[in-house]
Scaffold this motif. Structure first.
Motif, PDB file in Angstrom:
ATOM      1  N   GLY A  24       0.820  -1.212   0.000  1.00 63.19           N
ATOM      2  CA  GLY A  24       0.000   0.000   0.000  1.00 63.19           C
ATOM      3  C   GLY A  24       0.845   1.248   0.000  1.00 63.19           C
ATOM      4  N   GLY A  25       1.931   1.230   0.792  1.00 59.96           N
ATOM      5  CA  GLY A  25       2.827   2.384   0.820  1.00 59.96           C
ATOM      6  C   GLY A  25       3.469   2.643  -0.527  1.00 59.96           C
ATOM      7  N   GLU A  26       3.902   1.557  -1.183  1.00 65.79           N
ATOM      8  CA  GLU A  26       4.506   1.709  -2.514  1.00 65.79           C
ATOM      9  C   GLU A  26       3.503   2.287  -3.513  1.00 65.79           C
ATOM     10  OE1 GLU A  26       5.897  -2.256  -3.321  1.00 65.79           O
ATOM     11  OE2 GLU A  26       7.970  -1.693  -2.867  1.00 65.79           O
ATOM     12  N   LEU A  27       2.263   1.800  -3.434  1.00 63.67           N
ATOM     13  CA  LEU A  27       1.227   2.325  -4.335  1.00 63.67           C
ATOM     14  C   LEU A  27       0.979   3.800  -4.094  1.00 63.67           C
ATOM     15  CD1 LEU A  27      -1.356  -0.613  -4.368  1.00 63.67           C
ATOM     16  CD2 LEU A  27       0.081   0.164  -6.257  1.00 63.67           C
ATOM     17  N   LEU A  28       0.913   4.199  -2.812  1.00 60.30           N
ATOM     18  CA  LEU A  28       0.696   5.606  -2.492  1.00 60.30           C
ATOM     19  C   LEU A  28       1.833   6.476  -3.001  1.00 60.30           C
ATOM     20  CD1 LEU A  28      -0.757   5.386   1.136  1.00 60.30           C
ATOM     21  CD2 LEU A  28      -1.977   6.052  -0.952  1.00 60.30           C
ATOM     22  N   VAL A  29       3.061   5.999  -2.826  1.00 61.30           N
ATOM     23  CA  VAL A  29       4.216   6.757  -3.322  1.00 61.30           C
ATOM     24  C   VAL A  29       4.161   6.876  -4.841  1.00 61.30           C
ATOM     25  CG1 VAL A  29       6.726   6.728  -3.599  1.00 61.30           C
ATOM     26  CG2 VAL A  29       5.714   6.207  -1.369  1.00 61.30           C
ATOM     27  N   THR A  30       3.802   5.779  -5.518  1.00 58.72           N
ATOM     28  CA  THR A  30       3.708   5.801  -6.982  1.00 58.72           C
ATOM     29  C   THR A  30       2.634   6.779  -7.449  1.00 58.72           C
ATOM     30  OG1 THR A  30       4.414   3.494  -7.099  1.00 58.72           O
ATOM     31  CG2 THR A  30       3.311   4.400  -9.038  1.00 58.72           C
ATOM     32  N   VAL A  31       1.460   6.717  -6.808  1.00 59.45           N
ATOM     33  CA  VAL A  31       0.378   7.637  -7.163  1.00 59.45           C
ATOM     34  C   VAL A  31       0.808   9.087  -6.918  1.00 59.45           C
ATOM     35  CG1 VAL A  31      -1.942   8.400  -6.541  1.00 59.45           C
ATOM     36  CG2 VAL A  31      -1.470   5.967  -6.810  1.00 59.45           C
ATOM     37  N   GLY A  32       1.488   9.313  -5.791  1.00 60.75           N
ATOM     38  CA  GLY A  32       1.949  10.655  -5.484  1.00 60.75           C
ATOM     39  C   GLY A  32       2.915  11.183  -6.528  1.00 60.75           C
ATOM     40  N   VAL A  33       3.855  10.327  -6.979  1.00 58.76           N
ATOM     41  CA  VAL A  33       4.817  10.740  -8.003  1.00 58.76           C
ATOM     42  C   VAL A  33       4.107  11.046  -9.314  1.00 58.76           C
ATOM     43  CG1 VAL A  33       6.742   9.953  -9.431  1.00 58.76           C
ATOM     44  CG2 VAL A  33       6.765   9.519  -6.968  1.00 58.76           C
ATOM     45  N   VAL A  34       3.136  10.187  -9.681  1.00 60.64           N
ATOM     46  CA  VAL A  34       2.386  10.412 -10.924  1.00 60.64           C
ATOM     47  C   VAL A  34       1.620  11.733 -10.853  1.00 60.64           C
ATOM     48  CG1 VAL A  34       0.476   9.578 -12.346  1.00 60.64           C
ATOM     49  CG2 VAL A  34       2.210   7.974 -11.507  1.00 60.64           C
ATOM     50  N   LEU A  35       0.954  11.980  -9.713  1.00 60.60           N
ATOM     51  CA  LEU A  35       0.216  13.238  -9.558  1.00 60.60           C
ATOM     52  C   LEU A  35       1.150  14.426  -9.618  1.00 60.60           C
ATOM     53  CD1 LEU A  35      -2.357  12.290  -6.753  1.00 60.60           C
ATOM     54  CD2 LEU A  35      -2.816  12.659  -9.185  1.00 60.60           C
ATOM     55  N   LEU A  36       2.330  14.310  -8.994  1.00 56.86           N
ATOM     56  CA  LEU A  36       3.303  15.403  -9.030  1.00 56.86           C
ATOM     57  C   LEU A  36       3.751  15.684 -10.457  1.00 56.86           C
ATOM     58  CD1 LEU A  36       5.121  17.404  -7.546  1.00 56.86           C
ATOM     59  CD2 LEU A  36       6.802  15.574  -7.273  1.00 56.86           C
ATOM     60  N   LEU A  37       3.981  14.619 -11.220  1.00 62.36           N
ATOM     61  CA  LEU A  37       4.376  14.795 -12.614  1.00 62.36           C
ATOM     62  C   LEU A  37       3.265  15.459 -13.422  1.00 62.36           C
ATOM     63  CD1 LEU A  37       6.219  11.412 -13.288  1.00 62.36           C
ATOM     64  CD2 LEU A  37       7.240  13.683 -13.030  1.00 62.36           C
ATOM     65  N   LEU A  38       2.022  15.074 -13.143  1.00 56.84           N
ATOM     66  CA  LEU A  38       0.894  15.704 -13.842  1.00 56.84           C
ATOM     67  C   LEU A  38       0.803  17.180 -13.519  1.00 56.84           C
ATOM     68  CD1 LEU A  38      -1.890  12.969 -13.481  1.00 56.84           C
ATOM     69  CD2 LEU A  38      -0.740  13.686 -15.581  1.00 56.84           C
TER      70      LEU A  38
END
Length: 259
Positions: A24-38
């Motif tokens: 779950g933590g890895e998924l949250l970090v991945t989503v956060g990075v994707v949102l930051l890139l967007l």
């Protein structure tokens, strides 16, 4: 001696919980990075690309016209045309001061850039293109002309729209314009100077009265004009980063100068 009891089932449950938490933590970090890139793409990259493209289009238009004008020429003082109680310049008012509008046949094709809007207070020089399509006009950093409204220098209402945020955001600081500020529209045949007459801070996106030939808000009729003239309307979204309302600035033609 007492033999310790090993609870393997308990250990397995704990291990599963730890793996679930880690995943779950890895998924949250991945989503956060994707949102930051967007966010970076929307707030920085689209602005950079659109601004550069818009500037290249302005330069191309001026090369095509053969006589580029310095943007500082738009910042000089201009005299406001004869005006009534609503601060509106009538066609007769412009003629009396020897400033008849120079309005040649302007028939731009869809999405074609054909003019340059210069607003000294905002340090803005942006191409004006036909239509208000996001994909073909506004997202390129251009200012879009509402089809069916007047063209520069013509009697009626020359109505424009532009992004306030992202994609070049040419109207980011449109709220800084004040009554009496001047700005110009440069075309192949003439340069038209308009003076800000009124600012409508907020209205509905479907308030079509603001771009009518005689512009007047249908949401708040205390804003607008009540007789024919030479108008220019600037519209954008408000508040920033939303499209809930529209900010409107009206200008009145002050002078027309052939190129």
């Amino acid at each position: 001696m007492r033999t310790p009891v090993v609870h393997h089932a308990l250990r397995r449950r704990r291990a599963r919980r730890l793996r679930a938490l880690w995943t779950g933590g890895e998924l949250l970090v991945t989503v956060g990075v994707v949102l930051l890139l967007l966010v970076v793409h929307q707030l920085w990259w689209t602005n950079r690309e659109a601004r550069q493209g818009a500037e290249r289009k302005v330069q191309a238009l001026e090369r095509e016209w053969g006589a580029p004008e310095a943007s500082s020429s738009a910042g000089g003082s201009v005299s406001t045309p004869a005006a009534g109680s609503t601060g509106v310049a009538s066609p007769s008012g412009v003629r009396k001061q020897g400033r008849t509008a120079v309005s040649g046949p302007v028939r731009p094709g869809p999405s074609q850039a054909y003019a340059v809007l210069v607003i000294p207070r905002l340090s803005l020089r942006a191409p004006v293109a036909e239509d208000v399509s996001k994909a073909d006009v506004l997202n390129k950093g251009y200012v879009g002309h509402y089809p069916g409204t007047a063209q520069p220098g013509q009697a009626g209402n020359f109505a424009l729209a532009g992004h306030r945020n992202t994609h070049g955001e040419p109207f980011r600081y449109l709220n800084r314009l004040r009554r009496g500020d001047s700005f110009t529209v440069e075309t192949r045949s003439a340069t038209y100077t308009y003076v800000v007459g009124q600012v409508l801070p907020r209205t509905s996106p479907v308030d079509g009265g603001v771009i009518a030939p005689v512009p007047r808000s249908r949401v708040d009729p205390s804003y607008g004009y009540d007789r024919p003239g030479y108008y220019l309307t600037l519209t954008t979204c408000t508040p920033e980063f939303t499209s809930r309302y529209r900010l409107v600035v009206w200008g009145v033609l002050a002078s027309a100068r052939p190129r």
